[in-house]
Write a protein that holds these residues in place. Structure first.
Motif, PDB file in Angstrom:
ATOM      1  N   ASN A 138    -105.572  25.654 -41.720  1.00 26.69           N
ATOM      2  CA  ASN A 138    -106.094  26.150 -40.454  1.00 26.69           C
ATOM      3  C   ASN A 138    -105.463  27.515 -40.206  1.00 26.69           C
ATOM      4  O   ASN A 138    -104.357  27.619 -39.665  1.00 26.69           O
ATOM      5  CB  ASN A 138    -105.763  25.188 -39.314  1.00 26.69           C
ATOM      6  CG  ASN A 138    -106.322  25.682 -37.985  1.00 26.69           C
ATOM      7  OD1 ASN A 138    -107.275  26.469 -37.955  1.00 26.69           O
ATOM      8  ND2 ASN A 138    -105.721  25.229 -36.884  1.00 26.69           N
ATOM      9  N   ILE A 139    -106.128  28.545 -40.690  1.00 26.43           N
ATOM     10  CA  ILE A 139    -105.570  29.888 -40.596  1.00 26.43           C
ATOM     11  C   ILE A 139    -106.467  30.778 -39.747  1.00 26.43           C
ATOM     12  O   ILE A 139    -107.679  30.587 -39.681  1.00 26.43           O
ATOM     13  CB  ILE A 139    -105.380  30.523 -42.000  1.00 26.43           C
ATOM     14  CG1 ILE A 139    -106.717  30.565 -42.757  1.00 26.43           C
ATOM     15  CG2 ILE A 139    -104.333  29.743 -42.801  1.00 26.43           C
ATOM     16  CD1 ILE A 139    -106.630  31.286 -44.091  1.00 26.43           C
ATOM     17  N   LYS A 140    -105.852  31.754 -39.092  1.00 21.17           N
ATOM     18  CA  LYS A 140    -106.579  32.702 -38.249  1.00 21.17           C
ATOM     19  C   LYS A 140    -106.171  34.128 -38.647  1.00 21.17           C
ATOM     20  O   LYS A 140    -105.436  34.811 -37.931  1.00 21.17           O
ATOM     21  CB  LYS A 140    -106.269  32.461 -36.767  1.00 21.17           C
ATOM     22  CG  LYS A 140    -106.610  31.062 -36.260  1.00 21.17           C
ATOM     23  CD  LYS A 140    -108.112  30.798 -36.335  1.00 21.17           C
ATOM     24  CE  LYS A 140    -108.455  29.379 -35.869  1.00 21.17           C
ATOM     25  NZ  LYS A 140    -109.902  29.086 -36.056  1.00 21.17           N
ATOM     26  N   PRO A 141    -106.622  34.588 -39.800  1.00 21.76           N
ATOM     27  CA  PRO A 141    -106.195  35.910 -40.278  1.00 21.76           C
ATOM     28  C   PRO A 141    -106.745  37.045 -39.413  1.00 21.76           C
ATOM     29  O   PRO A 141    -107.865  36.980 -38.905  1.00 21.76           O
ATOM     30  CB  PRO A 141    -106.787  35.973 -41.687  1.00 21.76           C
ATOM     31  CG  PRO A 141    -107.966  35.056 -41.654  1.00 21.76           C
ATOM     32  CD  PRO A 141    -107.578  33.946 -40.723  1.00 21.76           C
ATOM     33  N   SER A 142    -105.933  38.057 -39.264  1.00 16.52           N
ATOM     34  CA  SER A 142    -106.366  39.254 -38.531  1.00 16.52           C
ATOM     35  C   SER A 142    -107.165  40.202 -39.418  1.00 16.52           C
ATOM     36  O   SER A 142    -107.906  41.061 -38.921  1.00 16.52           O
ATOM     37  CB  SER A 142    -105.144  40.000 -37.987  1.00 16.52           C
ATOM     38  OG  SER A 142    -104.400  39.179 -37.123  1.00 16.52           O
ATOM     39  N   TYR A 143    -107.009  40.036 -40.744  1.00 10.19           N
ATOM     40  CA  TYR A 143    -107.670  40.923 -41.701  1.00 10.19           C
ATOM     41  C   TYR A 143    -108.322  40.093 -42.797  1.00 10.19           C
ATOM     42  O   TYR A 143    -107.673  39.212 -43.374  1.00 10.19           O
ATOM     43  CB  TYR A 143    -106.659  41.897 -42.322  1.00 10.19           C
ATOM     44  CG  TYR A 143    -105.774  42.564 -41.298  1.00 10.19           C
ATOM     45  CD1 TYR A 143    -106.220  43.669 -40.576  1.00 10.19           C
ATOM     46  CD2 TYR A 143    -104.495  42.058 -41.020  1.00 10.19           C
ATOM     47  CE1 TYR A 143    -105.420  44.263 -39.614  1.00 10.19           C
ATOM     48  CE2 TYR A 143    -103.697  42.643 -40.070  1.00 10.19           C
ATOM     49  CZ  TYR A 143    -104.152  43.747 -39.359  1.00 10.19           C
ATOM     50  OH  TYR A 143    -103.366  44.325 -38.395  1.00 10.19           O
TER      51      TYR A 143
END
Length: 501
Positions: A138-143
């Motif tokens: 469950n990741i929320k990358p900015s890039y």
């Protein structure tokens, strides 16, 4: 311009300096400021243009390094995933950046453990989508970076890519790179990017137009003979010979020294003191030949290299571009010479296609051609030679014993020894042989285009969606990292989490 002008973080600039990079490539010069501004971009650029640094450096510069996965880079194959991971880790090493590499065919548990400690995730589409669908991550990358988008389209990953982006946060910066821009990629860009800036690097910008690129086709056992014959013919002032492996560097340097050449090897197993001595000797022209691996030659900045020789072709186009970029510097002209066998012809044509370069096929000169050139060069040298006072005295002394013609004949006999040519008269393939190989490569390329995509999509429908090409072939021995150029590096598992010691 130089990389210093981007005003990047001190620790990032330190990594750039240690890698030996000074002047950005065209795609880096155009893309880095745009990515730093926070805009989405669509970049059209060929392999070998330095795309990884073009998106990697600005993203690393903006990352908070807060212990979460801040950036995701999606690539089509496991080989490219490992290559990109190596580059990102190298640039981020002073920032404390860890990378995790994810592709199919490897342990889920190991990959999940590495992802939990990573700042940057490099993944192939199939395995990455599996992890997202199964809620294993469950990741929320900015890039988010989509690299080689057209290749992923050809491999049947378009639907996977679209689904992956449904799991990505809306508040993100997205970068898309593709060598070509088919309609499907343009439509994808409209879907996943917000008001992107478009950057295009034409093929002619990939390699220096002042570098003349040629190749000679030989059988495997003729490589050494061909190299010596080409040295005799071209008579380079200062040259670099590129080899694939450290062992090859050592053998070839010993061989050339035994023939009287001023040559030294350069590779990763050498002590730092030895490396510095070799580079210093080469820069000051105490050496005429440097034999090096791709990794060892990174950062080698010598402006007066006249020739680059590829003893073997590199494994990828990007390495080829880096190699030949060692010549033709500071506005000077340069020569790039490749020795290839018929088995390497496919790689040769791929290099031409991806770099937009045109390599000219030539025959290895025979003995009479080399001798004729040597004699011509010697005549020109004699013509340009100034008459010195001590020479006049020497001739006057000799005239007491010989007439002037005998003196001239004796002196000419001494200096003409340099025009002697060793080896077999005929080395390598004839012009007709080379033409047949070129024609065969064209026909082979046509058949690949007709059948290649169906095969890759067939594999995808069969359940292997990771985009990898082969099973355990992607594994590398970290001790032989130099042998694979920029794709080197260890890969004992499917995912690599690099930590600073």
């Amino acid at each position: 311009m130089t990389f210093n002008e981007f005003n990047l973080k001190e620790d990032l600039q330190k990594a750039i300096d240690s890698a030996g990079f000074q002047e950005p490539s065209p795609i880096q010069e155009k893309a880095i400021p745009v990515v730093l501004s926070g805009k989405d971009i669509v970049g059209q650029a060929q392999t070998g243009t330095g795309k990884t640094a073009a998106f990697g450096l600005p993203i690393l510069n903006m990352m908070k390094c807060d212990g979460s996965v801040e950036a995701v880079i999606i690539v089509p194959t496991r080989e490219l995933a490992m290559q990109v991971s190596d580059e990102i880790f190298r640039f981020g090493k002073f920032l404390g950046i860890n990378t995790a590499t994810v592709y199919g065919g490897q342990s889920y548990s190991r990959q999940l453990k590495n992802i939990s400690n990573a700042s940057v995730l490099i993944a192939t589409p199939g395995r990455f989508l599996d992890l997202l669908r199964d809620k294993k991550i469950n990741i929320k990358p900015s890039y988010v970076v989509l690299d080689e988008a057209d290749e992923m389209l050809d491999m049947g990953f378009l639907d996977d890519i679209k689904e992956i982006f449904t799991f990505m946060p809306d508040a993100r910066q997205t970068v898309l790179f593709s060598a070509t821009m088919p309609t499907a990629i343009k439509n994808l860009a409209k879907t996943i990017l917000v008001e992107p800036e478009f950057i295009t690097i034409t093929k002619k910008e990939v390699t220096n137009s002042k570098i003349t690129q040629t190749y000679y086709v030989v059988d495997e056992h003729e490589r050494d003979d061909a190299l010596i014959r080409l040295f005799d013919f071209k008579n380079p002032d200062k040259s670099i010979i590129f080899c694939r492996t450290k062992k090859e560097v050592d053998r070839l340097s010993t061989f050339l020294v035994s023939l009287g050449y001023m040559a030294k090897g350069l590779h990763g197993d050498m002590e730092q003191r030895q490396r510095e001595e070799a580079i210093r000797a080469f820069k000051t022209s105490k050496l005429e030949i440097l034999i090096a691996t791709d990794v060892a030659a990174r950062g080698l900045d010598v402006s007066d290299v006249t020739h680059v020789f590829n003893y073997h072709l590199p494994f990828d186009s990007e390495s080829y571009v880096h190699r030949i970029g060692r010549t033709g510097r500071a506005g000077k002209e340069g020569m790039a010479v490749s020795i290839v066998t018929p088995h390497e012809f496919r790689m040769l044509k791929k290099i031409e296609k991806t770099t937009g370069s045109k390599l000219e096929a030539k025959q290895v000169p025979n003995i009479s051609s080399v001798k004729e050139k040597k004699v011509t060069d010697l005549k020109q040298k004699i013509t340009n030679q100034d008459v010195k006072d001590h020479a006049l005295q020497l001739v006057e002394d000799l005239k007491e014993e010989f007439d002037i013609s005998t003196i001239a004949f004796k002196l000419a006999s001494m200096i003409s020894e340099s025009t002697y040519v060793k080896g077999n008269n005929k080395i390598g393939k004839s012009e007709n042989d080379i033409e047949r190989l070129i024609e065969r490569a064209k026909n082979s390329s046509g058949s690949d285009k007709r059948g290649g995509n169906r095969n890759s999509r067939g594999g995808h429908r069969g359940g292997s969606r990771n985009g990898s090409r082969g099973g355990s072939n992607g594994r590398r021995d970290s001790r032989n990292r130099d042998s694979r150029g920029p794709r080197g590096g260890s890969s004992s598992g499917g995912s690599r989490n690099r930590r600073r010691d």
